[in-house]
Design an enzyme around this catalytic site. Structure first.
Site, PDB file in Angstrom:
ATOM      1  N   LYS A 284     -33.565 -31.728  61.881  1.00 37.62           N
ATOM      2  CA  LYS A 284     -33.361 -31.387  60.480  1.00 37.62           C
ATOM      3  C   LYS A 284     -34.130 -32.384  59.613  1.00 37.62           C
ATOM      4  O   LYS A 284     -34.035 -33.595  59.815  1.00 37.62           O
ATOM      5  CB  LYS A 284     -31.866 -31.418  60.152  1.00 37.62           C
ATOM      6  CG  LYS A 284     -31.476 -30.705  58.880  1.00 37.62           C
ATOM      7  CD  LYS A 284     -29.962 -30.601  58.756  1.00 37.62           C
ATOM      8  CE  LYS A 284     -29.577 -29.819  57.503  1.00 37.62           C
ATOM      9  NZ  LYS A 284     -28.109 -29.689  57.356  1.00 37.62           N
ATOM     10  N   GLU A 370     -12.861 -21.378  59.284  1.00 37.15           N
ATOM     11  CA  GLU A 370     -11.846 -21.286  58.239  1.00 37.15           C
ATOM     12  C   GLU A 370     -10.542 -20.678  58.727  1.00 37.15           C
ATOM     13  O   GLU A 370      -9.452 -21.110  58.322  1.00 37.15           O
ATOM     14  CB  GLU A 370     -12.396 -20.472  57.060  1.00 37.15           C
ATOM     15  CG  GLU A 370     -13.556 -21.115  56.339  1.00 37.15           C
ATOM     16  CD  GLU A 370     -14.912 -20.753  56.922  1.00 37.15           C
ATOM     17  OE1 GLU A 370     -15.938 -21.146  56.336  1.00 37.15           O
ATOM     18  OE2 GLU A 370     -14.940 -20.079  57.974  1.00 37.15           O
ATOM     19  N   ARG A 398     -12.442 -15.873  54.063  1.00 36.00           N
ATOM     20  CA  ARG A 398     -12.637 -15.631  55.485  1.00 36.00           C
ATOM     21  C   ARG A 398     -11.357 -15.856  56.290  1.00 36.00           C
ATOM     22  O   ARG A 398     -11.310 -15.527  57.474  1.00 36.00           O
ATOM     23  CB  ARG A 398     -13.750 -16.529  56.024  1.00 36.00           C
ATOM     24  CG  ARG A 398     -15.020 -16.473  55.186  1.00 36.00           C
ATOM     25  CD  ARG A 398     -16.152 -17.241  55.810  1.00 36.00           C
ATOM     26  NE  ARG A 398     -16.780 -16.455  56.872  1.00 36.00           N
ATOM     27  CZ  ARG A 398     -17.779 -16.889  57.623  1.00 36.00           C
ATOM     28  NH1 ARG A 398     -18.241 -18.110  57.459  1.00 36.00           N
ATOM     29  NH2 ARG A 398     -18.304 -16.122  58.546  1.00 36.00           N
TER      30      ARG A 398
END
Length: 621
Positions: A284, A370, A398
């Protein structure tokens, strides 16, 4: 903003992927370098998601080079890493407008481009969608191929595993690229593993494997021995047989920054039968040292100077609501040994960094999961703990079943600290906190609080924390207003609002941080203003008093009007037979596009000027 394309001689020739595919493979490394530099220069001048895109440059080039996009389906999970994809698909010159009002969407978006086959914003949807598209392509019968790119973080969500389980079961031809930007397996990336990945994805190996299975199929003991031998041989060169146990052919890990190795392997794999996993290792922030060193800090950036060693610091000012929550969490943890705090991978965004460092035994990051976060909190509450779930409004969507089934039905004392409620801004429709009041208000046992400022936010967090049942405090993204905070142990009476301003004829019932603009509007039209504080339970006595003394009742909220707090007031007043004229002001019945909070509020007419115009027109109509 204009970027001089003479600095990008190959990239300047690529407006669409078919032009990329016309290049020789030995030119792809230069294309990748130019694409990375263009992304750096553009985002540094305009702001946006950054480190993820830098890490996926070679992968983006390789996929568009091998696959016949847009005929073939290329799906990006979440889409933080898809800036390079946008540059290569007719949007290079508009990249400077990304995340700005009327500019490019921050994520892949179907309305924006034929190359964006799935609109995204939340994680872990790519494999499910790719599997559906694969089945559809098979029925279509035109040879359309499907590939999904999913980041390793998105693989922590249950939905991804549900899709893998189904994909392995129905055994359709598709490719999933696991873009892994962790360093834990970096030692597996090198010349040997590159060679093995190419070998394992090639026709010789797969042909031998399939023909061996056919030959040995009639001799079960030998077949089992051969199968075990194959598993052990591959186990020495790949990190896990987990995906193969689910029914996928697994290749990798390979270097995600070697564009030629990627092209060779992907080209081989696109012709393989059945579901395939390609595991690529990327870094990244690749190519920009500061982002490589701190990818979290450089995940999304403001405008910055690429030659600087750091991002520009925000001017000192008022704390954000996230900071107010984080400070409250630390202060309450000092008093309450049973407090535990949970986040679904949003430690920084939710203001929990200090808490995680000071109280590591009370802090749980459950990753992008979640549903698990909410039911995990239920289990903690059953065990006698006092759980606080810090979650964005749009992410709580969610876990709606868990909110109802695992917390509310059992009336468990779980506090939901709901950040990013209301208009969020630049991330657009997938992240606007437009629906939490609507979807929570209908749930029995819920206490729903809407603070007007940081003082009320702190009071309500303590109130919810001490309440013996499920409670939610919803607060917006952005800065507080600078009022003095109350002591940490002080609470407010549940279901009680307060009159903020006395006027005539019109009563404005404000829910949450809309109070400031409501008061501004009321000053102009001499209206009364009530800070309702609670969307559930409503302060019915206060409503009775206002209905008796005002002809017009106006509700204001930073939530969808449909089913929101204003709807709750309507329901009560109709049930009581009140004849007052009612006006509900909030978010319209549409998905709100990206722009700054101020721009969106003004466009929707929920700033002070908009409220004045709407209320005046209503009263005169």
């Amino acid at each position: 903003m204009t970027i001089e394309m003479s600095d990008y001689p190959l990239l300047a020739t690529i407006d669409e992927p078919h032009q990329l595919r016309s290049l020789a493979q030995d030119q792809l490394e230069q294309v990748s370098n130019e694409l990375r530099q263009y992304l750096l220069n553009s985002v540094s001048k305009s702001s946006g998601h950054f480190a993820s895109g830098l890490g996926a440059i070679e992968l983006t080039v390789a996929l568009h080079y091998v696959y016949n996009t847009p005929f073939d389906n290329l799906i990006w999970d979440v889409g933080h890493q898809a800036y390079g994809h946008k540059i290569l698909t007719k949007r290079r010159d508009q990249l400077h407008s990304i995340r700005q009002k009327d500019g490019l969407h921050p994520f892949p978006w179907r309305e924006e481009s034929e190359y964006d086959v799935l609109s995204v914003g939340h994680s872990s949807t790519s494999i499910s969608a790719a599997l559906g598209m694969t089945v559809a392509a098979e029925k279509e019968g035109k040879g359309r191929k499907t590939v999904a790119v999913i980041g390793d973080g998105a693989m922590t969500a249950g939905m991804a595993f549900e899709a893998l389980n189904h994909g392995g079961d129905i055994h359709k031809d598709m490719l999933i690229v696991l873009n892994d930007n962790e360093m834990s397996i970096s030692e597996n990336v090198g010349a040997l593993n590159k060679h093995l990945a190419k070998l394992l994805s090639g026709s010789l190996y797969t042909g031998l494997k399939e023909s061996s299975k056919r030959i040995l199929n009639s001799i079960p003991p030998i077949k089992e021995l051969a199968s075990r031998a194959e598993e052990h041989i591959k186990g020495m060169v790949v990190p896990s047989t987990f995906f193969e146990e689910l029914g996928f052919n697994y290749i990798g890990p390979i270097d995600g920054h070697d564009v030629n190795a990627l092209v060779d392997t992907i080209r081989n794999m696109q012709h393989l039968k059945g579901p395939q996993i390609l595991h690529v290792v990327t870094k990244k922030g690749k190519g920009y040292e500061q982002a490589e060193q701190d990818p979290i800090k450089y995940h999304a950036v403001p405008k910055f100077d690429p030659s600087s060693q750091s991002l520009p610091k925000s001017a000192p000012g008022l704390p954000t609501y996230s900071k107010v929550f984080g400070d409250w969490l630390c202060a309450m943890a000092e008093q309450d040994d049973k407090l535990v705090a949970i986040t679904p991978a949003m430690r920084e965004g939710s203001g929990m960094v200090e808490f995680s460092q000071r109280f590591p035994d009370k802090y749980f990051d459950v990753a992008i999961a979640e549903q698990h976060a909410v039911t995990f909190a239920a289990g903690l509450a059953i065990g006698g703990n006092h759980p606080v779930v810090a979650i964005y409004s749009s992410f709580l969507q969610r876990a709606y079943d868990q909110l109802i089934h695992d917390v509310a039905i059992q009336n468990l004392p779980v506090l939901f600290a709901i950040d990013r409620a209301g208009i969020v801004g630049a991330d657009g429709p997938t992240h606007q906190g437009a629906f939490d009041l609507s979807f929570m208000r209908c749930i029995p046992n819920m206490v729903i609080m809407c603070p007007a400022d940081e003082s009320e936010c702190r009071l309500m967090l303590t109130t919810g924390h001490k309440h013996n049942g499920p409670a939610a405090v919803r607060y917006p993204r952005g800065n507080a207003i600078g009022v003095e905070l109350q002591p940490i142990d002080q609470t407010i009476e549940i279901g009680k609002g307060r009159v903020q301003r006395k006027g005539e004829n019109v009563a404005i019932l404000s829910f949450g941080t809309m109070l400031q603009v409501a008061v501004q509007a009321a000053d102009e039209i001499n209206a009364s203003v009530a800070d309702m504080r609670f969307a559930k339970p409503l302060d019915k006595t206060l409503i009775d008093d206002l209905a008796a003394s005002h002809d017009y009742i106006v509700t204001v909220e930073d939530n969808a009007v449909a089913g929101g707090a204003g709807s709750a007031v309507n329901e009560y007043m109709l049930a009581q037979g009140y004849a007052n004229k009612m006006l509900n002001i909030g978010l319209p019945d549409e998905f709100i596009k990206h722009g700054t909070q101020a721009e969106i509020h003004q466009e929707l007419g929920i700033d002070a000027a908009g409220l004045i115009a709407k209320i005046t027109g209503f009263c005169q109509g």
